[in-house]
Design a protein around this motif. Sequence first.
Motif, PDB file in Angstrom:
ATOM      1  N   PRO A  25       0.773  -1.063   0.122  1.00 36.65           N
ATOM      2  CA  PRO A  25       0.120   0.033   0.036  1.00 36.65           C
ATOM      3  C   PRO A  25       0.709   1.233  -0.030  1.00 36.65           C
ATOM      4  N   THR A  26       0.373   2.055  -0.929  1.00 35.82           N
ATOM      5  CA  THR A  26       1.168   3.592  -1.029  1.00 35.82           C
ATOM      6  C   THR A  26       2.790   3.385  -1.316  1.00 35.82           C
ATOM      7  N   PRO A  42       9.617   5.086  13.084  1.00 41.28           N
ATOM      8  CA  PRO A  42      10.429   3.946  13.949  1.00 41.28           C
ATOM      9  C   PRO A  42       9.324   3.136  14.584  1.00 41.28           C
ATOM     10  N   ALA A  43       8.276   3.677  14.557  1.00 42.85           N
ATOM     11  CA  ALA A  43       7.244   2.801  15.308  1.00 42.85           C
ATOM     12  C   ALA A  43       6.886   1.360  14.513  1.00 42.85           C
ATOM     13  N   VAL A  44       7.209   1.588  13.099  1.00 42.32           N
ATOM     14  CA  VAL A  44       6.977   0.350  12.273  1.00 42.32           C
ATOM     15  C   VAL A  44       8.376  -0.670  12.035  1.00 42.32           C
ATOM     16  N   SER A  45       9.490  -0.136  12.731  1.00 37.21           N
ATOM     17  CA  SER A  45      10.589  -0.882  12.645  1.00 37.21           C
ATOM     18  C   SER A  45      10.247  -2.371  13.044  1.00 37.21           C
ATOM     19  N   GLY A  46      11.063  -3.368  12.561  1.00 37.62           N
ATOM     20  CA  GLY A  46      10.798  -4.884  12.855  1.00 37.62           C
ATOM     21  C   GLY A  46      10.968  -4.918  14.462  1.00 37.62           C
ATOM     22  N   LEU A 273       3.756  -2.874   7.041  1.00 41.29           N
ATOM     23  CA  LEU A 273       3.957  -1.819   7.789  1.00 41.29           C
ATOM     24  C   LEU A 273       4.820  -0.757   7.294  1.00 41.29           C
ATOM     25  N   GLN A 274       6.082  -1.342   6.619  1.00 38.04           N
ATOM     26  CA  GLN A 274       7.188  -0.302   6.097  1.00 38.04           C
ATOM     27  C   GLN A 274       6.777  -0.098   4.536  1.00 38.04           C
ATOM     28  N   LYS A 275       5.954  -0.615   3.944  1.00 38.00           N
ATOM     29  CA  LYS A 275       5.503  -0.260   2.671  1.00 38.00           C
ATOM     30  C   LYS A 275       6.438  -0.475   1.633  1.00 38.00           C
ATOM     31  N   THR A 282      12.599  -4.740   4.081  1.00 35.87           N
ATOM     32  CA  THR A 282      12.416  -4.410   5.193  1.00 35.87           C
ATOM     33  C   THR A 282      13.652  -4.026   6.138  1.00 35.87           C
ATOM     34  N   ASP A 283      13.507  -3.463   7.134  1.00 35.36           N
ATOM     35  CA  ASP A 283      14.886  -3.068   7.875  1.00 35.36           C
ATOM     36  C   ASP A 283      15.279  -4.216   8.717  1.00 35.36           C
TER      37      ASP A 283
END
Length: 940
Positions: A25-26, A42-46, A273-275, A282-283
């Motif tokens: 998404p986006t 940072p709230a969506v970091s692994g 979450l990280q799109k 991802t991180d």
Amino acid sequence: MVPSLPSRAASTAASAASSETAEAPTATPTRPPSTPTVLADPAVSGDNIRKRFLEFYAARGHKVLPSSSLVPEDPTVLLTIAGMLQFKPIFLGQIPRSVPRATTAQKCIRTNDVENVGRTARHHTFFEMLGNFSFGDYFKREAIQWAWELAIKEYKLPVERVWISVFEDDDESLAIWRDKVGVAPERIKRMGAADNFWSSGPTGPCGPCSEMYFDFHPERGHEGASLEDDSRFIEFYNLVFMQYNRTASGDLEPLKNKNIDTGLGLERMAQILQKVPNNYETDLIYPIIQKAAQLAGLDYATADERSKVMLKVIGDHTRAVVYLISDGVYASNIGRGYQVRRLLRRVVRMGRMLGIGREGLDTHEGAFTPAIAEVVVGMSGAVDADVSRNAGRIYDELRREELRFVQTLELGEKLLERLLATATAAKDGDSGAVLSGKDVFTLYDTYGFPVEITEEVAAERGVGVDLEGFEKEMETQRKMSQAANVAVKLVAGGVSAELAEKVAATEFLGYTHLDGMGRVAALVVGGSLVTEATEGQECEVVLDKTPFYAESGGQIGDTGLVEVTSSSSSGLLRVLDTQKAAGGGALFMHRAIVEAGTVTIGASASAKVDVAKRRRSQCHHTATHLLQAALKKVVGQDVSQAGSLVAFDRLRFDINCPRPVTEEELTRVEELVNGWISQAVPLEVTVMPIAEAKAAGAIAMFGEKYGDEVRVVNVPEISLELCGGTHVTNTAEIQGFKVVSEAGIASGVRRIEAVAGPAMIEYLTARDGIVKQLSTQFRIKGEEVPARIAVLQEDLKGARAEVSDLKAELALAKAQLLAGRAVKLAGGASILVEQVPGVDADSLKVAAEQLLEGLGDPGAVILGSSVEAGKVSLVAAFSPAVVKAGVQAGKFVGAVAKICGGGGGGRPNFAQAGGKLPEKLEEALAKARADLESALGKAS
């Protein structure tokens, strides 16, 4: 199905390719060049996704438990492949639950489909499974509502993008999703048992599943939407409702205690979450890929697809091997070690294909894998704190294995040259030269050559490649690999499950007492629960209290006697061994023989451990702790335990060490251990929280599983270990320590065997007896024995050489007598096929070479002999012209040897073979003569 990364993600190559480019998404389809890895949110970091999951369930009464090791306690599974594995004994009812509900972030490894890694958006070897579990506590309603709350309120996924699957007959779950949670009916799909009913075998616990999916393309609408469309949907959360027990007849019976087992893929949620377009960006993985790209001089975002796939493989596999090595798995050719070697060699091969060399690698002796592993270690803090502590050991193992493999690759290049030359020489008429599938697989599996490289090099030489044969070899390997990555099996029933339901945990008295009173709580004869056992029967006895130590932590179980009395009978049991019940640890099973009388359930039991044997095992167990401490001082702090055995007659200690421990080091180790013994150091044994013990520096025993409270054995200033075994109270009780042997048992693993206490005295006494016997025989002093043996060895060596020379001369003499029997064939070749009685294989070889010189070119010599009963020797020597005519010594003599029940082979011009049927030698030589005449022309 087990909560896991779903296999449907790799259903077809087409869907895999489409999922690789599917937009989140986006999200933009790919990262722009040199995108920084710092997330905007940072709230969506692994790390944050993991933390929020655990905190979410902790706030709902779940006990946060640590991830178990990648080396599972369950012997039926090679590696930890699911979050529920550590709870298997609880689900089976083999041990009581310690908490009613739990939550974990479990490290997992799966290696059954490594070919898909990097090629699809979501395949990994290493991944983390976030899970929440209920052990007979809450069930469907709570599990479903919390899963929805986590996804929508905690992770803030858009409601309209979350779809649900339920088992086709599970109306209860569907109603909860639709009526209680409020999911629109058009976003709930009923699916069949293959997708949404979990069972682990023909019998045992089972139940329906419900899965949550994220929709990357809601604009496609609901009409005709399929959750199996990987380009659109990703399954991120799987809820298993264990509510039935499947009987042997196939009936589903409701379970008394219903359980919840869930799994949420951390990497998948991070992608959402990280799109980003795939899990690799991802991180959790991308920083590792960036490091590999940097070493290769590439920018991931602008690299071609082939390079991107290889960078993803490097990122995924490096992550896997770092955690495996940290958990004590070292590269080898078997079991878990093979998986480490296999993954690491893929990394090295991909790195070399990308052009990563030694330039710019100032550390680790030019190896690049440790440099990439440094990124993994730096990211490991929230996953497993032990990884940082084990960093030095991890880098050393990676460096050694990489440099060793580079040498293997170079050998492989030479082998490829030889195989191509052989294929060219052996081409069959107009069909052309072909490299066999088996050879291609050997290059791929043993030497790390990708098939496409083998094809390219072969094509340059005009040689084809048997890809069909290669695929057959690959399929064989896949089946072997898949057998090692089977789903977690939960099989209900059996005596262990019955005992767990009926009998309370055994109370162990043996730390402080070697005898004690108890009661017979259960009896097992022939695998079945019984009420009594009579004289002469072998049985397993469960006592409610026992001083007998049950085998664990490497220490073998106690033996001894148990006297039983009841109002109607009495009996005497001789305990042969003590073990813990399968899958548990709560029940102690005393394997025993009823020596007299009758044993009945409920009888009083007076249990007495064999004191002498227990003291021996205590000496060896404490000596093992001292040995580990000494090895760390002498060999290095990176030395770690890889296994142990504490027996009555010896101890065995396996260590992770890349080289042999030298004689000088072993002498120093012995001196240290014996010094600590002579210091008479009192041991201190305490029970404390595991976090406190680890903070104090306590070493965990390999393969052991620990609870919140642990037993710590402290030899002050010397050793501090978590250990549930039995020990001496003072080091002086050990009396003495002696290393018996040191040897390698696998790549990077050494085994030390030693004796202590009474066993050491017995060992030294036996050795002294041998020295005295030799002194008497040689009539010399004991200290002169080694020198005398050295002289005798030299004499023997000279005598053997002289005998060998005489045998060769005898063989030549015999052979010369046969030279006149050579036959001239019409084609011009001279052949000699004869039996040479009483000549060994080495002398036969010398004779054949001499005779061939006399025959000239073209010439062929076949000689056979039988010196010992049941042993035949054959040798073939062919001149260059004979070989050029297509007759090869290796193949020829191998076929002849089959008649004598043997085989062999060698070079085209010279080969040896053997057999075990001397009576067939004459027949074999007759065949050899006939075949040579057929190939080279009849006698003139």
